[in-house]
Scaffold this motif. Structure first.
Motif, PDB file in Angstrom:
ATOM      1  N   ALA A   1       0.809  -1.080   0.024  1.00 13.04           N
ATOM      2  CA  ALA A   1      -0.155   0.146  -0.087  1.00 13.04           C
ATOM      3  C   ALA A   1       0.950   1.163  -0.176  1.00 13.04           C
ATOM      4  O   ALA A   1       0.414   2.242  -0.513  1.00 13.04           O
ATOM      5  CB  ALA A   1      -0.916   0.067   1.219  1.00 13.04           C
ATOM      6  N   ILE A   2       1.890   1.205   0.856  1.00 15.94           N
ATOM      7  CA  ILE A   2       2.863   2.531   0.703  1.00 15.94           C
ATOM      8  C   ILE A   2       3.690   2.592  -0.586  1.00 15.94           C
ATOM      9  O   ILE A   2       3.595   3.714  -1.095  1.00 15.94           O
ATOM     10  CB  ILE A   2       3.845   2.234   1.898  1.00 15.94           C
ATOM     11  N   PHE A   3       3.861   1.612  -1.051  1.00 13.30           N
ATOM     12  CA  PHE A   3       4.566   1.443  -2.538  1.00 13.30           C
ATOM     13  C   PHE A   3       3.480   2.275  -3.469  1.00 13.30           C
ATOM     14  O   PHE A   3       4.114   3.095  -4.215  1.00 13.30           O
ATOM     15  CB  PHE A   3       5.015  -0.045  -3.013  1.00 13.30           C
ATOM     16  N   THR A   4       2.180   1.710  -3.328  1.00 12.99           N
ATOM     17  CA  THR A   4       1.417   2.311  -4.376  1.00 12.99           C
ATOM     18  C   THR A   4       1.211   3.641  -4.067  1.00 12.99           C
ATOM     19  O   THR A   4       1.209   4.371  -5.387  1.00 12.99           O
ATOM     20  CB  THR A   4       0.152   1.223  -4.097  1.00 12.99           C
TER      21      THR A   4
ATOM     22  N   PRO B   1       1.525   1.640 -12.947  1.00 13.90           N
ATOM     23  CA  PRO B   1       0.421   0.530 -13.048  1.00 13.90           C
ATOM     24  C   PRO B   1       0.926  -0.484 -14.004  1.00 13.90           C
ATOM     25  O   PRO B   1       1.246  -0.229 -15.125  1.00 13.90           O
ATOM     26  CB  PRO B   1      -0.754   1.337 -13.667  1.00 13.90           C
ATOM     27  N   PRO B   2       0.985  -1.797 -13.727  1.00 19.11           N
ATOM     28  CA  PRO B   2       1.646  -2.859 -14.555  1.00 19.11           C
ATOM     29  C   PRO B   2       0.279  -3.000 -15.534  1.00 19.11           C
ATOM     30  O   PRO B   2      -0.649  -2.767 -15.683  1.00 19.11           O
ATOM     31  CB  PRO B   2       1.792  -3.955 -13.812  1.00 19.11           C
TER      32      PRO B   2
ATOM     33  N   GLN C   1       5.069   0.131 -20.079  1.00 19.05           N
ATOM     34  CA  GLN C   1       3.772   0.619 -19.245  1.00 19.05           C
ATOM     35  C   GLN C   1       3.243   2.009 -20.092  1.00 19.05           C
ATOM     36  O   GLN C   1       4.092   3.015 -20.272  1.00 19.05           O
ATOM     37  CB  GLN C   1       3.861   0.939 -17.863  1.00 19.05           C
ATOM     38  N   PRO C   2       1.929   1.924 -20.394  1.00 15.10           N
ATOM     39  CA  PRO C   2       1.570   3.217 -21.004  1.00 15.10           C
ATOM     40  C   PRO C   2       1.516   4.573 -20.306  1.00 15.10           C
ATOM     41  O   PRO C   2       1.659   5.591 -20.904  1.00 15.10           O
ATOM     42  CB  PRO C   2       0.008   2.785 -21.305  1.00 15.10           C
ATOM     43  N   ALA C   3       1.707   4.414 -18.892  1.00 15.13           N
ATOM     44  CA  ALA C   3       1.820   5.693 -18.011  1.00 15.13           C
ATOM     45  C   ALA C   3       3.012   6.510 -18.413  1.00 15.13           C
ATOM     46  O   ALA C   3       3.115   7.637 -17.743  1.00 15.13           O
ATOM     47  CB  ALA C   3       1.675   5.138 -16.664  1.00 15.13           C
ATOM     48  N   PHE C   4       3.993   5.757 -19.014  1.00 13.64           N
ATOM     49  CA  PHE C   4       5.283   6.391 -19.306  1.00 13.64           C
ATOM     50  C   PHE C   4       4.978   7.605 -20.388  1.00 13.64           C
ATOM     51  O   PHE C   4       6.294   8.330 -20.376  1.00 13.64           O
ATOM     52  CB  PHE C   4       6.460   5.535 -19.705  1.00 13.64           C
ATOM     53  N   LEU C   5       3.904   7.464 -21.288  1.00 18.20           N
ATOM     54  CA  LEU C   5       4.132   8.369 -22.230  1.00 18.20           C
ATOM     55  C   LEU C   5       2.764   9.025 -22.289  1.00 18.20           C
ATOM     56  O   LEU C   5       1.629   8.213 -21.992  1.00 18.20           O
ATOM     57  CB  LEU C   5       4.310   7.760 -23.798  1.00 18.20           C
ATOM     58  N   PRO C   6       2.338  10.006 -22.981  1.00 20.22           N
ATOM     59  CA  PRO C   6       1.058  10.683 -23.106  1.00 20.22           C
ATOM     60  C   PRO C   6       0.210  10.159 -24.101  1.00 20.22           C
ATOM     61  O   PRO C   6       0.918   9.223 -25.082  1.00 20.22           O
ATOM     62  CB  PRO C   6       1.272  11.911 -23.291  1.00 20.22           C
ATOM     63  N   ALA C   7      -1.093  10.357 -24.165  1.00 20.52           N
ATOM     64  CA  ALA C   7      -1.973   9.519 -25.278  1.00 20.52           C
ATOM     65  C   ALA C   7      -1.337   9.878 -26.665  1.00 20.52           C
ATOM     66  O   ALA C   7      -1.303   9.049 -27.457  1.00 20.52           O
ATOM     67  CB  ALA C   7      -3.245  10.224 -24.830  1.00 20.52           C
TER      68      ALA C   7
ATOM     69  N   GLU D   1       8.290  -5.720 -15.315  1.00 21.41           N
ATOM     70  CA  GLU D   1       7.009  -6.001 -15.829  1.00 21.41           C
ATOM     71  C   GLU D   1       5.924  -5.731 -14.788  1.00 21.41           C
ATOM     72  O   GLU D   1       4.712  -5.716 -15.135  1.00 21.41           O
ATOM     73  CB  GLU D   1       6.948  -7.524 -16.078  1.00 21.41           C
ATOM     74  N   ARG D   2       6.351  -5.894 -13.607  1.00 19.75           N
ATOM     75  CA  ARG D   2       5.324  -5.447 -12.342  1.00 19.75           C
ATOM     76  C   ARG D   2       4.970  -3.999 -12.280  1.00 19.75           C
ATOM     77  O   ARG D   2       4.493  -3.481 -11.180  1.00 19.75           O
ATOM     78  CB  ARG D   2       5.387  -6.077 -11.302  1.00 19.75           C
ATOM     79  N   GLY D   3       5.828  -3.168 -13.213  1.00 19.92           N
ATOM     80  CA  GLY D   3       5.840  -1.658 -13.079  1.00 19.92           C
ATOM     81  C   GLY D   3       6.704  -1.123 -11.977  1.00 19.92           C
ATOM     82  O   GLY D   3       6.464   0.129 -11.626  1.00 19.92           O
ATOM     83  N   ASN D   4       7.561  -2.015 -11.337  1.00 15.76           N
ATOM     84  CA  ASN D   4       8.329  -1.565 -10.150  1.00 15.76           C
ATOM     85  C   ASN D   4       9.840  -1.302 -10.616  1.00 15.76           C
ATOM     86  O   ASN D   4      10.452  -2.070 -11.308  1.00 15.76           O
ATOM     87  CB  ASN D   4       8.588  -2.545  -9.050  1.00 15.76           C
ATOM     88  N   TYR D   5      10.127   0.056 -10.809  1.00 19.25           N
ATOM     89  CA  TYR D   5      11.476   0.427 -11.148  1.00 19.25           C
ATOM     90  C   TYR D   5      12.257   0.732 -10.089  1.00 19.25           C
ATOM     91  O   TYR D   5      13.450   1.702 -10.045  1.00 19.25           O
ATOM     92  CB  TYR D   5      11.350   1.561 -12.079  1.00 19.25           C
ATOM     93  N   ASP D   6      12.208   0.460  -8.741  1.00 23.09           N
ATOM     94  CA  ASP D   6      12.669   0.884  -7.564  1.00 23.09           C
ATOM     95  C   ASP D   6      13.522  -0.358  -6.932  1.00 23.09           C
ATOM     96  O   ASP D   6      13.933  -0.303  -5.802  1.00 23.09           O
ATOM     97  CB  ASP D   6      11.894   1.547  -6.566  1.00 23.09           C
ATOM     98  N   ASP D   7      14.071  -1.425  -7.906  1.00 22.60           N
ATOM     99  CA  ASP D   7      14.347  -2.614  -7.256  1.00 22.60           C
ATOM    100  C   ASP D   7      15.987  -2.719  -7.587  1.00 22.60           C
ATOM    101  O   ASP D   7      16.627  -3.626  -7.077  1.00 22.60           O
ATOM    102  CB  ASP D   7      13.571  -3.701  -7.846  1.00 22.60           C
ATOM    103  N   ASP D   8      16.646  -1.512  -8.166  1.00 15.87           N
ATOM    104  CA  ASP D   8      18.043  -2.089  -8.446  1.00 15.87           C
ATOM    105  C   ASP D   8      18.958  -1.582  -7.395  1.00 15.87           C
ATOM    106  O   ASP D   8      18.636  -0.817  -6.465  1.00 15.87           O
ATOM    107  CB  ASP D   8      18.211  -1.261  -9.819  1.00 15.87           C
TER     108      ASP D   8
END
Ligand code: HEC
Ligand code: HEC
Length: 152
Positions: free
Chosen positions: A4-7, A32-33, A51-57, A145-152
């Motif tokens: 929940a905190i992550f989200t 969002p994945p 993930q589509p959220a990375f770019l505008p429509a 793939e899960r939309g998580n880019y904070d794992d490195d």
């Protein structure tokens, strides 16, 4: 709880990033994945399904309109699949609209200002060698793939 905190952090960062013409300083640590199987199958055949959220429509529309010459590849789809995929990408795109006065809509995430800034000086030679190219997100972001880019 941790999730929940992550989200929440993700949503917050996302809201922040989308409020400054995609020229924001920091990248999101979570997006969002992708849940759509068709999008995953068709747009994940050659690279990570970005993930589509990375770019505008407008960016997704431009990408979908140019699939016959997609970064030098023919990624053409039948009309029905193309329409469904475009609808998904547009619906889930970055919330901030692209303003044409900023220039042409970007078609590369890797060229966005925050992307360049976020990665500059952060990539070891070893990591780059393993990934091959910066478009190979998953080589470094194991949970991309899960939309998580904070794992490195
Ligand atoms: C036939 C293989 C193929 C398919 C299928 C494909 N792509 Fe690509 N895509 C590529 C190649 C090649 C690149 C350029 C990679 C590079 O520069 O390293 C690319 C790059 C991209 C980029 C820019 C990456 C960046 O930030 O630099 C986006 C966005 C993208 N594709 C979206 C899509 C979407 C949406 C679909 C589904 C409709 C799709 N791709 C299907 C081959 C493909
Ligand atoms: C060669 C390794 C590598 C590749 C390839 C790579 N990244 Fe990164 N990325 C990193 C490192 C290292 C950081 C900075 C450390 C950090 O902030 O976690 C980072 C940071 C980020 C951030 C900010 C994370 C945060 O916590 O604020 C995002 C978002 C991101 N990358 C997305 C991507 C996307 C999308 C792709 C593919 C188009 C990609 N990265 C490709 C290594 C890589």
């Amino acid at each position: 709880m941790k999730k929940a905190i992550f989200t929440l952090t993700g949503a917050f960062v996302l809201a922040g990033m989308l409020s400054s013409s995609f020229a924001y300083a920091d990248g999101p640590d979570w997006v969002p994945p992708i849940r759509d199987k068709l999008v995953k199958a068709e747009c994940g055949a050659c690279h990570l399904t970005y993930q589509p959220a990375f770019l505008p429509a407008k960016s997704w529309k431009k990408i979908m309109a140019g699939l016959d010459d997609h970064f030098g590849e023919d990624a053409t789809l039948d009309k029905d699949a193309a329409q469904k995929i475009e609808a998904y990408l547009v619906t889930n795109s970055g919330r901030r609209k692209w303003n044409d006065s900023w220039g042409k809509p970007p078609i590369r995430i890797t060229k966005l200002r925050w992307f360049v800034k976020e990665h500059r000086g952060e990539i070891s030679r070893r990591a780059m060698k393993k990934a091959g190219t910066m478009t190979n997100c998953k080589a470094c972001h194991l949970a991309a793939e899960r939309g998580n880019y904070d794992d490195d």
